[in-house]
Write an enzyme that holds these catalytic residues in place. Structure first.
Site, PDB file in Angstrom:
ATOM      1  N   GLU A 363      30.449 -52.358   0.792  1.00  0.00           N
ATOM      2  CA  GLU A 363      30.944 -53.708   0.480  1.00  0.00           C
ATOM      3  C   GLU A 363      30.244 -54.769   1.348  1.00  0.00           C
ATOM      4  OE1 GLU A 363      34.886 -54.232  -0.815  1.00  0.00           O
ATOM      5  OE2 GLU A 363      35.117 -52.127  -1.366  1.00  0.00           O
TER       6      GLU A 363
HETATM    7  N1  CAA Z   1      31.687 -66.813  -4.291  1.00  0.00           N
HETATM    8  C1  CAA Z   1      31.171 -67.490  -5.350  1.00  0.00           C
HETATM    9  N2  CAA Z   1      29.859 -67.666  -5.566  1.00  0.00           N
HETATM   10  C2  CAA Z   1      29.026 -67.123  -4.651  1.00  0.00           C
HETATM   11  C3  CAA Z   1      29.472 -66.413  -3.532  1.00  0.00           C
HETATM   12  C4  CAA Z   1      30.868 -66.279  -3.369  1.00  0.00           C
HETATM   13  N3  CAA Z   1      31.387 -65.597  -2.339  1.00  0.00           N
HETATM   14  N4  CAA Z   1      28.401 -65.999  -2.811  1.00  0.00           N
HETATM   15  C5  CAA Z   1      27.313 -66.438  -3.470  1.00  0.00           C
HETATM   16  N5  CAA Z   1      27.698 -67.112  -4.571  1.00  0.00           N
HETATM   17  C6  CAA Z   1      26.835 -67.779  -5.563  1.00  0.00           C
HETATM   18  C7  CAA Z   1      25.967 -68.856  -4.928  1.00  0.00           C
HETATM   19  O1  CAA Z   1      26.656 -70.087  -4.832  1.00  0.00           O
HETATM   20  C8  CAA Z   1      24.810 -68.916  -5.894  1.00  0.00           C
HETATM   21  O2  CAA Z   1      25.176 -69.643  -7.031  1.00  0.00           O
HETATM   22  P1  CAA Z   1      24.467 -71.080  -7.395  1.00  0.00           P
HETATM   23  O3  CAA Z   1      22.995 -70.797  -7.455  1.00  0.00           O
HETATM   24  O4  CAA Z   1      25.095 -71.444  -8.690  1.00  0.00           O
HETATM   25  O5  CAA Z   1      24.842 -71.979  -6.263  1.00  0.00           O
HETATM   26  C9  CAA Z   1      24.668 -67.478  -6.349  1.00  0.00           C
HETATM   27  O6  CAA Z   1      25.923 -66.834  -6.106  1.00  0.00           O
HETATM   28  C10 CAA Z   1      23.597 -66.717  -5.606  1.00  0.00           C
HETATM   29  O7  CAA Z   1      23.918 -66.784  -4.241  1.00  0.00           O
HETATM   30  P2  CAA Z   1      22.843 -66.605  -3.095  1.00  0.00           P
HETATM   31  O8  CAA Z   1      21.647 -67.465  -3.386  1.00  0.00           O
HETATM   32  O9  CAA Z   1      23.548 -66.776  -1.807  1.00  0.00           O
HETATM   33  O10 CAA Z   1      22.375 -65.088  -3.342  1.00  0.00           O
HETATM   34  P3  CAA Z   1      21.510 -64.133  -2.453  1.00  0.00           P
HETATM   35  O11 CAA Z   1      20.597 -63.400  -3.339  1.00  0.00           O
HETATM   36  O12 CAA Z   1      20.946 -64.849  -1.268  1.00  0.00           O
HETATM   37  O13 CAA Z   1      22.593 -63.024  -1.959  1.00  0.00           O
HETATM   38  C11 CAA Z   1      24.311 -62.102  -0.604  1.00  0.00           C
HETATM   39  C12 CAA Z   1      23.756 -63.332  -1.294  1.00  0.00           C
HETATM   40  C13 CAA Z   1      25.531 -62.579   0.158  1.00  0.00           C
HETATM   41  C14 CAA Z   1      23.319 -61.461   0.339  1.00  0.00           C
HETATM   42  C15 CAA Z   1      24.755 -61.075  -1.699  1.00  0.00           C
HETATM   43  O14 CAA Z   1      23.644 -60.556  -2.391  1.00  0.00           O
HETATM   44  C16 CAA Z   1      25.587 -59.936  -1.162  1.00  0.00           C
HETATM   45  O15 CAA Z   1      26.779 -60.108  -0.886  1.00  0.00           O
HETATM   46  N6  CAA Z   1      24.980 -58.728  -1.015  1.00  0.00           N
HETATM   47  C17 CAA Z   1      25.740 -57.552  -0.637  1.00  0.00           C
HETATM   48  C18 CAA Z   1      26.302 -56.861  -1.832  1.00  0.00           C
HETATM   49  C19 CAA Z   1      27.372 -55.879  -1.479  1.00  0.00           C
HETATM   50  O16 CAA Z   1      28.342 -56.185  -0.794  1.00  0.00           O
HETATM   51  N7  CAA Z   1      27.230 -54.656  -2.007  1.00  0.00           N
HETATM   52  C20 CAA Z   1      28.226 -53.680  -1.813  1.00  0.00           C
HETATM   53  C21 CAA Z   1      28.341 -52.848  -3.018  1.00  0.00           C
HETATM   54  S1  CAA Z   1      29.949 -52.690  -3.661  1.00  0.00           S
HETATM   55  C22 CAA Z   1      30.674 -51.398  -2.826  1.00  0.00           C
HETATM   56  O17 CAA Z   1      30.261 -51.015  -1.768  1.00  0.00           O
HETATM   57  C23 CAA Z   1      31.889 -50.907  -3.494  1.00  0.00           C
HETATM   58  C24 CAA Z   1      32.326 -49.543  -3.134  1.00  0.00           C
HETATM   59  O18 CAA Z   1      32.263 -48.660  -3.957  1.00  0.00           O
HETATM   60  C25 CAA Z   1      33.038 -49.316  -1.849  1.00  0.00           C
END
Ligand code: CAA
Length: 380
Positions: A363
């Site tokens: 996550e």
């Molecule tokens: N809420 C709403 N919108 C959001 C947001 C949030 N928390 N975070 C980002 N966004 C939106 C941004 O506003 C942007 O939209 P706009 O262009 O319209 O403004 C869009 O999403 C893209 O955002 P970023 O440019 O910030 O995207 P990024 O490519 O830089 O990535 C990141 C951001 C935070 C690194 C994201 O990719 C991330 O969280 N990565 C980790 C993923 C993760 O947690 N994976 C875990 C897998 S699930 C799991 O583990 C489940 C399980 O089985 C236990």
């Protein structure tokens, strides 16, 4: 400020604590050894209402707040983190995702079964090349009019085989980048869906983690969640709440390991006295307790933010970053305090140390949490 838990919170804490001792503790070492999914225990957690805690009672949920949920995950994790991740994913990724962003028909069809444990859910975002970099989705969903055709592979999926319903994130229009991503509810029985190999893991070995393959799976359009292109934001918003669950899991692992080390130090003797009388051990306990309390405040604050309608993107990242670090450090110290016994499975702390590691990875890794926190700090 009120740092006390309400009567209701104390009751739910005691219920989860009793359940963990009576139902999860027996067999936890064997389930870890054999990588055995806790089928019976999950059934009982469903009956107790632990699988749909925050869902509106009109869909059969508990209607509880996020703090109650975090407390339950914490208590379960003190004993069995494999069970608590099943609870965490089902509650805060799958049930929350459908309740907050699904339509009424989706809620009636899927949510009502997920809250009782009759069905289990999984959240499918990660791919071989899209773990942290979640916008780089290779799984595709081609729009065919009244349905989509889904193709691709998802990795490291919690509840991979045990789930009935899967929230699958896929790219529908590559040109649009993250705005061309959608989320779908996929049923396990559909043609072309295949559960791949089970991972042989370091920790949380009782939970089943699988690769999933989608080969021309026909997904009806009514199973898309939200408007076209909402999938990436759906994943991000849902994961913010999921991180409270994993932070609570980490907090529980730390708490469980600390309590074991504290109790052991009161009975194990060396140099003619119980080892807790040696400052080298007593100071370790003081540090462990201090760090756990600090983590607890961040975890509960994040739950409070969510319950009070505040933005919790940053506070959930802070809670997960801190609590997972504490889980790792405290569980290592718990093994150290147990000495040779700490290296032996029947004393539990070596399992907790292995289980702790994943809380710094899934996550969103600790590094991803730092991205979320620093972007939040630097936003104008
Ligand atoms: N809420 C709403 N919108 C959001 C947001 C949030 N928390 N975070 C980002 N966004 C939106 C941004 O506003 C942007 O939209 P706009 O262009 O319209 O403004 C869009 O999403 C893209 O955002 P970023 O440019 O910030 O995207 P990024 O490519 O830089 O990535 C990141 C951001 C935070 C690194 C994201 O990719 C991330 O969280 N990565 C980790 C993923 C993760 O947690 N994976 C875990 C897998 S699930 C799991 O583990 C489940 C399980 O089985 C236990």
């Amino acid at each position: 400020m009120d740092f006390g838990l309400s009567e209701e919170h104390l009751m739910i804490r005691d219920a989860a604590r009793d359940f963990a001792k009576q139902e999860l503790l027996p067999g936890v070492v064997e389930r870890d050894n054999k990588q055995e999914f806790p089928t019976e225990q999950v059934k009982k957690m469903g009956e107790l209402g632990f699988l749909g805690m925050m869902v509106d009672p009109k869909y059969g949920g508990g209607g509880m707040d996020t703090l109650s949920y975090a407390i339950v995950v914490e208590e379960l994790s003190k004993v069995d983190a494999s069970c608590s991740v099943i609870v965490s994913v089902n509650n805060s990724l799958v049930c929350y995702g459908i309740e907050a962003y699904g339509n009424e028909a989706q809620k009636q069809k899927y949510l009502t079964k997920l809250v009782t444990g009759e069905s289990i859910g999984a959240f499918c975002l990660s791919e071989p090349e899209a773990g942290s970099d979640a916008t780089s989705q290779k799984t595709t969903a081609i729009d065919m009019g009244d349905h989509y055709i889904l193709n691709g592979t998802k990795n490291w999926i919690t509840n991979g085989n045990s789930a009935d319903y899967y929230l699958v994130i896929a790219q529908t229009d590559k040109e649009k980048g993250h705005r061309g991503i959608n989320a779908f509810i996929v049923e396990k029985t559909w043609d072309g869906f295949e559960v791949g190999p089970k991972e042989d893991k370091l920790g949380i070995r009782g939970s089943d983690t699988h690769t999933l393959n989608f080969n021309d799976v026909k997904v009806p359009k009514e199973n898309r969640i939200g408007e076209d292109g909402f999938g990436f934001k759906f994943a991000m918003k849902t994961l913010s709440g999921g991180r409270i669950g994993i932070a609570a899991q980490a907090l529980g692992i730390a708490g469980g390991a600390y309590e074991m080390a504290r109790d052991y130090s009161k009975i194990r003797k060396s140099f003619g006295t119980e080892i807790c009388n040696h400052q080298g051990v007593a100071f370790k306990l003081a540090d462990m307790h201090n760090e756990i309390e600090a983590a607890r405040y961040l975890v509960y604050k994040s739950a409070w933010d969510k319950d009070n309608g505040h933005n919790y993107d940053m506070s959930s990242a802070m809670a997960k970053l801190k609590a997972s670090k504490v889980a790792m450090e405290v569980s290592v110290e718990a093994v150290q305090i147990h000495g040779g016994n700490g290296f032996v499975k029947e004393y539990h702390v070596e399992r907790m140390m292995r289980d702790a590691k994943i809380t710094q990875i899934y996550e969103g890794t600790s590094e991803i949490q730092k991205i979320v926190i620093s972007r939040g700090l630097l936003r104008d």
